[in-house]
Design a protein around this motif. Structure first.
Motif, PDB file in Angstrom:
ATOM      1  N   THR A  13       0.847  -1.188   0.000  1.00  0.00           N
ATOM      2  CA  THR A  13       0.000   0.000   0.000  1.00  0.00           C
ATOM      3  C   THR A  13       0.884   1.239   0.000  1.00  0.00           C
ATOM      4  O   THR A  13       2.090   1.160   0.270  1.00  0.00           O
ATOM      5  CB  THR A  13      -0.905   0.053   1.250  1.00  0.00           C
ATOM      6  OG1 THR A  13      -0.060   0.171   2.411  1.00  0.00           O
ATOM      7  CG2 THR A  13      -1.778  -1.189   1.366  1.00  0.00           C
ATOM      8  N   ARG A  14       0.287   2.374  -0.284  1.00  0.00           N
ATOM      9  CA  ARG A  14       1.018   3.643  -0.257  1.00  0.00           C
ATOM     10  C   ARG A  14       1.610   3.884   1.129  1.00  0.00           C
ATOM     11  O   ARG A  14       2.757   4.295   1.267  1.00  0.00           O
ATOM     12  CB  ARG A  14       0.062   4.783  -0.642  1.00  0.00           C
ATOM     13  CG  ARG A  14       0.665   6.175  -0.515  1.00  0.00           C
ATOM     14  CD  ARG A  14      -0.370   7.266  -0.718  1.00  0.00           C
ATOM     15  NE  ARG A  14      -1.492   7.204   0.201  1.00  0.00           N
ATOM     16  CZ  ARG A  14      -1.456   7.627   1.478  1.00  0.00           C
ATOM     17  NH1 ARG A  14      -0.346   8.121   1.970  1.00  0.00           N
ATOM     18  NH2 ARG A  14      -2.521   7.557   2.245  1.00  0.00           N
ATOM     19  N   GLN A  15       0.818   3.572   2.165  1.00  0.00           N
ATOM     20  CA  GLN A  15       1.272   3.798   3.525  1.00  0.00           C
ATOM     21  C   GLN A  15       2.440   2.878   3.886  1.00  0.00           C
ATOM     22  O   GLN A  15       3.417   3.307   4.494  1.00  0.00           O
ATOM     23  CB  GLN A  15       0.122   3.588   4.522  1.00  0.00           C
ATOM     24  CG  GLN A  15      -0.997   4.574   4.367  1.00  0.00           C
ATOM     25  CD  GLN A  15      -2.095   4.098   3.428  1.00  0.00           C
ATOM     26  OE1 GLN A  15      -1.887   3.242   2.566  1.00  0.00           O
ATOM     27  NE2 GLN A  15      -3.288   4.658   3.584  1.00  0.00           N
ATOM     28  N   ALA A  32       7.354   4.373  17.042  1.00  0.00           N
ATOM     29  CA  ALA A  32       6.279   4.557  16.066  1.00  0.00           C
ATOM     30  C   ALA A  32       5.868   6.028  16.014  1.00  0.00           C
ATOM     31  O   ALA A  32       5.622   6.575  14.930  1.00  0.00           O
ATOM     32  CB  ALA A  32       5.083   3.676  16.409  1.00  0.00           C
ATOM     33  N   GLN A  33       5.800   6.679  17.158  1.00  0.00           N
ATOM     34  CA  GLN A  33       5.428   8.099  17.205  1.00  0.00           C
ATOM     35  C   GLN A  33       6.462   8.954  16.481  1.00  0.00           C
ATOM     36  O   GLN A  33       6.101   9.851  15.717  1.00  0.00           O
ATOM     37  CB  GLN A  33       5.296   8.561  18.663  1.00  0.00           C
ATOM     38  CG  GLN A  33       4.855  10.005  18.798  1.00  0.00           C
ATOM     39  CD  GLN A  33       3.440  10.243  18.323  1.00  0.00           C
ATOM     40  OE1 GLN A  33       2.527   9.583  18.773  1.00  0.00           O
ATOM     41  NE2 GLN A  33       3.262  11.175  17.400  1.00  0.00           N
ATOM     42  N   LEU A  39       7.106  11.129   9.090  1.00  0.00           N
ATOM     43  CA  LEU A  39       6.258  10.979   7.901  1.00  0.00           C
ATOM     44  C   LEU A  39       5.427  12.236   7.665  1.00  0.00           C
ATOM     45  O   LEU A  39       5.296  12.707   6.534  1.00  0.00           O
ATOM     46  CB  LEU A  39       5.358   9.751   8.037  1.00  0.00           C
ATOM     47  CG  LEU A  39       6.052   8.397   7.903  1.00  0.00           C
ATOM     48  CD1 LEU A  39       5.145   7.275   8.409  1.00  0.00           C
ATOM     49  CD2 LEU A  39       6.476   8.149   6.466  1.00  0.00           C
ATOM     50  N   LYS A  40       4.848  12.793   8.739  1.00  0.00           N
ATOM     51  CA  LYS A  40       4.050  14.017   8.615  1.00  0.00           C
ATOM     52  C   LYS A  40       4.900  15.161   8.082  1.00  0.00           C
ATOM     53  O   LYS A  40       4.462  15.908   7.202  1.00  0.00           O
ATOM     54  CB  LYS A  40       3.456  14.411   9.966  1.00  0.00           C
ATOM     55  CG  LYS A  40       2.239  13.623  10.345  1.00  0.00           C
ATOM     56  CD  LYS A  40       1.441  14.191  11.501  1.00  0.00           C
ATOM     57  CE  LYS A  40       2.249  14.775  12.611  1.00  0.00           C
ATOM     58  NZ  LYS A  40       1.474  15.104  13.809  1.00  0.00           N
ATOM     59  N   GLY A  47      -1.742   7.591   9.064  1.00  0.00           N
ATOM     60  CA  GLY A  47      -2.217   7.673  10.435  1.00  0.00           C
ATOM     61  C   GLY A  47      -1.325   6.900  11.391  1.00  0.00           C
ATOM     62  O   GLY A  47      -0.650   5.937  11.003  1.00  0.00           O
ATOM     63  N   LEU A  48      -1.330   7.314  12.642  1.00  0.00           N
ATOM     64  CA  LEU A  48      -0.490   6.663  13.653  1.00  0.00           C
ATOM     65  C   LEU A  48      -0.850   5.183  13.802  1.00  0.00           C
ATOM     66  O   LEU A  48       0.037   4.332  13.906  1.00  0.00           O
ATOM     67  CB  LEU A  48      -0.610   7.390  14.997  1.00  0.00           C
ATOM     68  CG  LEU A  48       0.244   6.837  16.135  1.00  0.00           C
ATOM     69  CD1 LEU A  48       1.734   6.830  15.763  1.00  0.00           C
ATOM     70  CD2 LEU A  48       0.019   7.655  17.408  1.00  0.00           C
ATOM     71  N   THR A  49      -2.128   4.856  13.792  1.00  0.00           N
ATOM     72  CA  THR A  49      -2.541   3.454  13.901  1.00  0.00           C
ATOM     73  C   THR A  49      -1.997   2.646  12.730  1.00  0.00           C
ATOM     74  O   THR A  49      -1.536   1.514  12.906  1.00  0.00           O
ATOM     75  CB  THR A  49      -4.078   3.351  13.954  1.00  0.00           C
ATOM     76  OG1 THR A  49      -4.544   4.099  15.075  1.00  0.00           O
ATOM     77  CG2 THR A  49      -4.528   1.913  14.075  1.00  0.00           C
TER      78      THR A  49
END
Length: 147
Positions: A13-15, A32-33, A39-40, A47-49
């Motif tokens: 996927t793109r993500q 992860a944070q 990424l942002k 999204g974080l999840t």
């Protein structure tokens, strides 16, 4: 290092591509944070999840390594293939991959002494890198001279 999973490969996927690409660009273990924030800042909308799920998927597939920090937080890094260990700076997170033939022999010997076979192990060494140690020394010297 996490063993490879033999299940079918994860859907591209793109993500997933954005997370994998970012991991390929950094050398140190990151949470992860922290990865989500990077990424942002790059303009990737993930999204974080999704970051957490993607990291877990990559770890399950043996594509990345996962460490637990002293406070129990998981941190992630793309590593070389093959068995290795990590030397990690507690201050800045600088990470060096190391091989440890003596550790391998010791682990096999201890296992054999106790009747264990087909053993696996992980070894991570945490300390302070030379750069952070020098900064701490300089800060300590400056604080002493100001007192």
């Amino acid at each position: 290092m996490t063993p490879a999973n033999t299940s079918s490969p994860a859907r591209s996927t793109r993500q997933r591509t954005a997370v994998a690409s970012l991991l390929a660009e950094i050398d140190d273990f990151r949470s992860a944070q922290e990865l989500h924030d990077l990424l942002k800042h790059r303009g990737d909308s993930v999204g974080l999840t999704t970051v957490y799920r993607t990291l877990q998927s990559l770890a399950d597939a043996g594509e990345i390594d996962v460490l637990r920090t002293d406070d129990g937080e998981a941190v992630y890094r793309r590593c070389s293939s093959g068995h290795h260990h990590h030397l990690v700076c507690r201050s800045c997170g600088r990470t060096v991959e190391v091989e440890g033939p003596a550790v391998e022999r010791w682990a096999e010997g201890v296992a054999a002494d106790h009747g264990f076979v087909d053993v696996a192990h992980t070894l991570e060494i945490f300390g302070t890198c030379a750069g952070c140690a020098a900064q701490a020394e300089a800060a300590s010297t400056q604080a002493s001279s100001e007192a």
